[in-house]
Design a protein around this motif. Structure first.
Motif, mmCIF file in Angstrom:
data_model
loop_
_atom_site.group_PDB
_atom_site.id
_atom_site.type_symbol
_atom_site.label_atom_id
_atom_site.label_comp_id
_atom_site.label_asym_id
_atom_site.label_seq_id
_atom_site.Cartn_x
_atom_site.Cartn_y
_atom_site.Cartn_z
ATOM 1 N N VAL A 1 54.904 29.644 38.727
ATOM 2 C CA VAL A 1 54.277 30.954 38.570
ATOM 3 C C VAL A 1 52.793 30.809 38.253
ATOM 4 N N SER A 2 52.014 31.727 38.770
ATOM 5 C CA SER A 2 50.564 31.701 38.553
ATOM 6 C C SER A 2 50.058 33.119 38.322
ATOM 7 N N GLY A 3 48.791 33.221 38.006
ATOM 8 C CA GLY A 3 48.184 34.535 37.839
ATOM 9 C C GLY A 3 48.235 35.353 39.113
ATOM 10 N N ALA A 4 48.172 34.691 40.270
ATOM 11 C CA ALA A 4 48.245 35.391 41.558
ATOM 12 C C ALA A 4 49.572 36.125 41.712
ATOM 13 N N ASP A 5 50.642 35.559 41.172
ATOM 14 C CA ASP A 5 51.952 36.216 41.244
ATOM 15 C C ASP A 5 51.959 37.500 40.423
ATOM 16 N N ILE A 6 51.262 37.490 39.293
ATOM 17 C CA ILE A 6 51.167 38.694 38.475
ATOM 18 C C ILE A 6 50.349 39.756 39.203
ATOM 19 N N VAL A 7 49.246 39.357 39.782
ATOM 20 C CA VAL A 7 48.406 40.295 40.537
ATOM 21 C C VAL A 7 49.200 40.934 41.669
ATOM 22 N N GLU A 8 50.056 40.155 42.315
ATOM 23 C CA GLU A 8 50.844 40.654 43.441
ATOM 24 C C GLU A 8 51.784 41.787 43.033
ATOM 25 N N LEU A 9 52.183 41.823 41.781
ATOM 26 C CA LEU A 9 53.056 42.901 41.302
ATOM 27 C C LEU A 9 52.430 44.273 41.499
ATOM 28 N N PHE A 10 51.099 44.315 41.551
ATOM 29 C CA PHE A 10 50.390 45.596 41.606
ATOM 30 C C PHE A 10 49.766 45.857 42.973
ATOM 31 N N ALA A 11 50.215 45.108 43.970
ATOM 32 C CA ALA A 11 49.652 45.249 45.312
ATOM 33 C C ALA A 11 49.909 46.632 45.901
ATOM 34 N N ALA A 12 51.012 47.270 45.515
ATOM 35 C CA ALA A 12 51.355 48.593 46.045
ATOM 36 C C ALA A 12 50.726 49.726 45.249
ATOM 37 N N ASP A 13 49.906 49.387 44.281
ATOM 38 C CA ASP A 13 49.265 50.395 43.427
ATOM 39 C C ASP A 13 47.758 50.307 43.597
ATOM 40 N N PRO A 14 47.197 50.991 44.616
ATOM 41 C CA PRO A 14 45.764 50.852 44.904
ATOM 42 C C PRO A 14 44.862 51.338 43.772
ATOM 43 N N GLY A 15 45.394 52.206 42.908
ATOM 44 C CA GLY A 15 44.579 52.684 41.788
ATOM 45 C C GLY A 15 44.506 51.719 40.628
ATOM 46 N N ILE A 16 45.326 50.673 40.673
ATOM 47 C CA ILE A 16 45.367 49.684 39.599
ATOM 48 C C ILE A 16 44.557 48.461 40.030
ATOM 49 N N ARG A 17 43.686 48.002 39.161
ATOM 50 C CA ARG A 17 42.890 46.807 39.459
ATOM 51 C C ARG A 17 43.470 45.632 38.687
ATOM 52 N N ALA A 18 43.969 44.650 39.409
ATOM 53 C CA ALA A 18 44.531 43.447 38.792
ATOM 54 C C ALA A 18 43.813 42.227 39.334
ATOM 55 N N VAL A 19 43.332 41.378 38.450
ATOM 56 C CA VAL A 19 42.606 40.187 38.863
ATOM 57 C C VAL A 19 43.088 38.992 38.051
ATOM 58 N N SER A 20 42.964 37.810 38.635
ATOM 59 C CA SER A 20 43.324 36.561 37.974
ATOM 60 C C SER A 20 42.168 35.589 38.111
ATOM 61 N N ARG A 21 41.913 34.846 37.049
ATOM 62 C CA ARG A 21 40.828 33.869 37.073
ATOM 63 C C ARG A 21 41.304 32.561 36.467
ATOM 64 N N ARG A 22 41.158 31.489 37.213
ATOM 65 C CA ARG A 22 41.564 30.167 36.744
ATOM 66 C C ARG A 22 40.493 29.582 35.839
ATOM 67 N N VAL A 23 40.905 29.093 34.679
ATOM 68 C CA VAL A 23 39.976 28.478 33.724
ATOM 69 C C VAL A 23 40.543 27.127 33.318
ATOM 70 N N GLN A 24 39.719 26.123 33.386
ATOM 71 C CA GLN A 24 40.137 24.767 33.055
ATOM 72 C C GLN A 24 39.643 24.387 31.666
ATOM 73 N N GLY A 25 40.523 23.784 30.868
ATOM 74 C CA GLY A 25 40.155 23.306 29.544
ATOM 75 C C GLY A 25 40.441 21.830 29.408
ATOM 76 N N VAL A 26 40.165 21.284 28.232
ATOM 77 C CA VAL A 26 40.362 19.854 28.023
ATOM 78 C C VAL A 26 41.851 19.488 27.993
ATOM 79 N N LYS A 27 42.722 20.474 27.737
ATOM 80 C CA LYS A 27 44.159 20.204 27.663
ATOM 81 C C LYS A 27 44.917 20.744 28.874
ATOM 82 N N GLY A 28 44.177 21.132 29.895
ATOM 83 C CA GLY A 28 44.826 21.674 31.082
ATOM 84 C C GLY A 28 44.148 22.947 31.540
ATOM 85 N N GLY A 29 44.822 23.694 32.382
ATOM 86 C CA GLY A 29 44.255 24.922 32.911
ATOM 87 C C GLY A 29 45.214 26.083 32.752
#
Length: 325
Positions: free
Chosen positions: A18-46
């Motif tokens: 599972v990724s943030g893109a999967d969460i964003v996809e939940l709202f694909a049928a709702d054009p009035g809802i803005r859903a975005v995902s951003r990948r961030v990398q840290g020293v212990k992973g992403g």
């Protein structure tokens, strides 16, 4: 009814892929809802930070005046792979936050738009590290807390609900959920009467609040003990913050699998939704503004508690996100 959305999100997140893109996809049928995902990398992973904006009928995003509520799903990670298989207890906050957004989106699709904007944030990490700790091990986060606050605490928020699993302690001995006193700019204020009322009405049971200390509202990394990260958003905003703790009668490690209870998560979702409805209408106060002003008059600002070190007080105005109430 929020159980259906809770189960849907639970099943989606119970995956090593599972990724943030999967969460964003939940709202694909709702054009009035803005859903975005951003990948961030840290020293212990992403991890994938997710933000979902649900506009209100009279919300600020549409030029209206209704206040904005932020609902944050707070956690270290939803999984601890490869050490653990499946969703960990710590995932509850992320499930609850996304379920809130999904229910609000469905309500809007059916003609029930809330008065004010609601912003939902969390992060998706199925392979976060485990943090050894007493009395039980916690889930660690792949990125530091300042990074989490930067991506999860919206500057637009007029109030914040921070939902977090809070089972790895001996302070909360209640199965279900509990709320914290309101925290605002270093002050621990009284438990909000409106939130107690909504909790009792939505659950059909007596309200439950949990104790917090000054240590709990200071930033992570300062060398003092914290109950958990549920009130870390309060270190990054001037808006009032209330923790919504999904809890248990027993001490449960945050990295434990098979310890999430869907009905408890759904109850917390229902509470957050009712708060969102009332807050947008102006019928829910997180704190008494007059009493807070009196505290400032008597004792001055405690905003220095939002900083990791006293030396950071210089330039505090630039480090704390603004809010309008």
């Amino acid at each position: 009814m929020s159980l259906q959305q809770t189960l849907q999100v639970f099943e989606l997140m119970d995956s090593a892929k599972v990724s943030g893109a999967d969460i964003v996809e939940l709202f694909a049928a709702d054009p009035g809802i803005r859903a975005v995902s951003r990948r961030v990398q840290g020293v212990k992973g992403g991890t994938d930070f997710v933000r979902i904006d649900i506009p209100g009928a009279n919300g600020k995003s549409a030029g209206g005046a209704a206040p904005t509520l932020a609902i944050i799903g707070r956690l270290g990670g939803i999984g601890a792979r490869p050490d653990r298989i499946g969703l960990v207890s710590d995932a509850d906050g992320a499930i609850a936050a996304v379920a809130c957004a999904l229910k609000l989106a469905r309500m809007q699709r059916n003609g029930d738009a809330l008065p004010g904007d609601v912003i939902v944030t969390t992060h998706i990490c199925p392979d976060a590290p485990i943090l050894p700790r007493q009395p039980v091990d916690f889930m660690d986060a792949p990125v530091d807390d300042a990074t989490m606050n930067r991506h999860e605490v919206p500057a637009e928020a007029d109030a914040v609900l921070s939902i977090d699993t809070s089972k790895g302690n001996r302070i909360l001995n209640h199965k279900g959920y509990a709320i914290s006193p309101t925290v605002k700019e270093g002050y621990i204020l009284r438990v909000a009467e409106d939130l107690l009322r909504i909790m009792e009405q939505s659950s059909g049971r007596a309200a439950v609040a949990f104790p917090i200390t000054t240590q709990d509202i200071t930033p992570y990394g300062n060398g003092v003990y914290h109950l958990n990260s549920i009130l870390q958003p309060a270190t990054a905003t001037s808006a009032p913050v209330v923790g919504v703790a999904i809890c248990a009668e027993t001490v449960v490690p945050g990295c434990c699998t098979g310890a999430s209870h869907e009905t408890d998560i759904a109850l917390a979702v229902k509470f957050a939704l009712e708060v969102a409805k009332a807050f947008g209408r102006g019928n829910c106060r997180f704190y008494d503004a007059d009493e807070y002003a009196r505290l400032l008059e008597l004792y001055g600002s405690l905003r220095h508690l939002q900083l990791r070190q006293a030396s950071e007080t210089d330039g505090v105005e630039g480090t704390i996100m603004p809010a309008t109430s």
